[in-house]
Design a protein around this motif. Structure first.
Motif, PDB file in Angstrom:
ATOM      1  N   SER A   3       0.823  -1.208   0.000  1.00 15.02           N
ATOM      2  CA  SER A   3       0.000   0.000   0.000  1.00 15.02           C
ATOM      3  C   SER A   3       0.860   1.261   0.000  1.00 15.02           C
ATOM      4  O   SER A   3       0.466   2.296  -0.550  1.00 15.02           O
ATOM      5  N   ASP A  46      -6.795   6.951   1.917  1.00 12.94           N
ATOM      6  CA  ASP A  46      -5.932   6.752   0.758  1.00 12.94           C
ATOM      7  C   ASP A  46      -5.708   8.096   0.093  1.00 12.94           C
ATOM      8  O   ASP A  46      -6.637   8.690  -0.467  1.00 12.94           O
ATOM      9  N   LYS A  82      -1.433   5.025   0.556  1.00 13.68           N
ATOM     10  CA  LYS A  82      -2.723   4.338   0.668  1.00 13.68           C
ATOM     11  C   LYS A  82      -2.910   3.824   2.101  1.00 13.68           C
ATOM     12  O   LYS A  82      -2.814   2.631   2.376  1.00 13.68           O
ATOM     13  N   TYR A  83      -3.191   4.740   3.017  1.00 11.06           N
ATOM     14  CA  TYR A  83      -3.236   4.364   4.434  1.00 11.06           C
ATOM     15  C   TYR A  83      -4.530   3.671   4.831  1.00 11.06           C
ATOM     16  O   TYR A  83      -4.533   2.859   5.753  1.00 11.06           O
ATOM     17  N   THR A 101      -6.093   1.552   2.889  1.00 16.43           N
ATOM     18  CA  THR A 101      -5.827   0.190   2.427  1.00 16.43           C
ATOM     19  C   THR A 101      -4.821  -0.500   3.340  1.00 16.43           C
ATOM     20  O   THR A 101      -4.956  -1.695   3.636  1.00 16.43           O
TER      21      THR A 101
END
Length: 268
Positions: A12, A86, A93-94, A96
């Motif tokens: 991610s 995200d 993409k935090y 995710t």
């Protein structure tokens, strides 16, 4: 309480990152507990994802005795200053990261957090926003959420203009997190949009436990979201009491909500 720091490669974020994990699978002989109670020893272990605030990092601010008492593991991701969404960049993409990647890692490696019935999420300030947002984005993963002093700041962010700064961060930072501020209230970064979507689709919402201090600068947006939930018929717990935007208040409600979320009726 076993304490692990896990470093792994995140797809991610396209880089190595780490998270902390606390597992109450060791018992001290100098502390009384029902050693002969077979039900106590064999009870299933639930999992709490615990999200830090703006400028913070992964750390254990859940009182150890509560996790031991109610037998839940604690997972503390490093969310940096991401608001757990995200971002526009492919390396940010935090949502995710936490809602999919770390959840799947914990499931595969520790056989925990297998369903929404045993996976909850809590956070304070920015982490309060994140715990609410992620539970609504991934209701099939997180069955309960406890946002404390949530940074429900999107109404203010939506009014920012290029070059402006609201005292916490500047316009460009919010663009990086949420995209165009002028469009953020209609986007899926807004928890209200996610609630309406779940209701329209007839899907089950996570149980929500909210709290904010009466001296907290984020009190009004928390009251606003509480009213939004009431107006839309969403059952939830909302509490206020004297307190500021600090660890004293968060400790009080981390304990209080952990007892509500993980109490005897959930561990029977």
């Amino acid at each position: 309480m076993a304490n692990l720091t896990i470093r792994f490669f995140s797809n991610s974020l396209k880089r190595y990152t780490s998270f902390q994990m606390f597992i109450p699978n060791d018992f001290r002989t100098d502390i009384p507990y029902p050693k002969d109670d077979e039900k106590y020893l064999k009870r299933g272990m639930k999992t709490l994802f615990l999200l830090h605030g703006y400028t913070g990092d992964a750390g254990n601010w859940m009182p150890e005795y509560i996790a031991q008492k109610y037998n839940f593991a604690v997972v503390c991701p490093n969310g940096e200053n991401s608001f757990y969404v995200d971002g526009g960049a492919s390396t940010n993409k935090y949502a995710t990261l936490v809602g999919e990647e770390i959840v799947n890692y914990v499931r595969k490696t520790f056989n925990l957090a297998k369903s929404a019935d045993d996976t909850y999420i809590m956070g304070m300030s920015m982490g309060g926003f994140g715990s609410l947002y992620l539970a609504l984005r991934y209701p099939e993963t997180f069955g309960k959420t406890a946002p404390l002093s949530s940074a429900l700041i999107l109404y203010g962010v939506s009014e920012l203009k290029p070059g402006e700064d609201n005292g916490v961060a500047n316009y460009d930072y919010y663009v990086q997190c949420f995209g165009d501020p002028a469009k953020v209230l209609e986007s899926d970064k807004n928890p209200e949009v996610l609630v309406k979507k779940l209701l329209a689709e007839g899907k089950k919402l996570p149980e929500i436990f909210m709290a904010c201090g009466t001296e907290d600068f984020l009190l009004e947006p928390n009251r606003r979201f509480h009213k939004f939930l009431e107006d839309n018929g969403v059952k939830h717990v909302y509490m206020e009491s004297k307190g500021q935007h600090d660890m004293i208040f968060w400790h009080e409600y981390a304990v209080k909500f952990a007892e509500m979320m993980f109490g005897e009726k959930d561990n029977a």
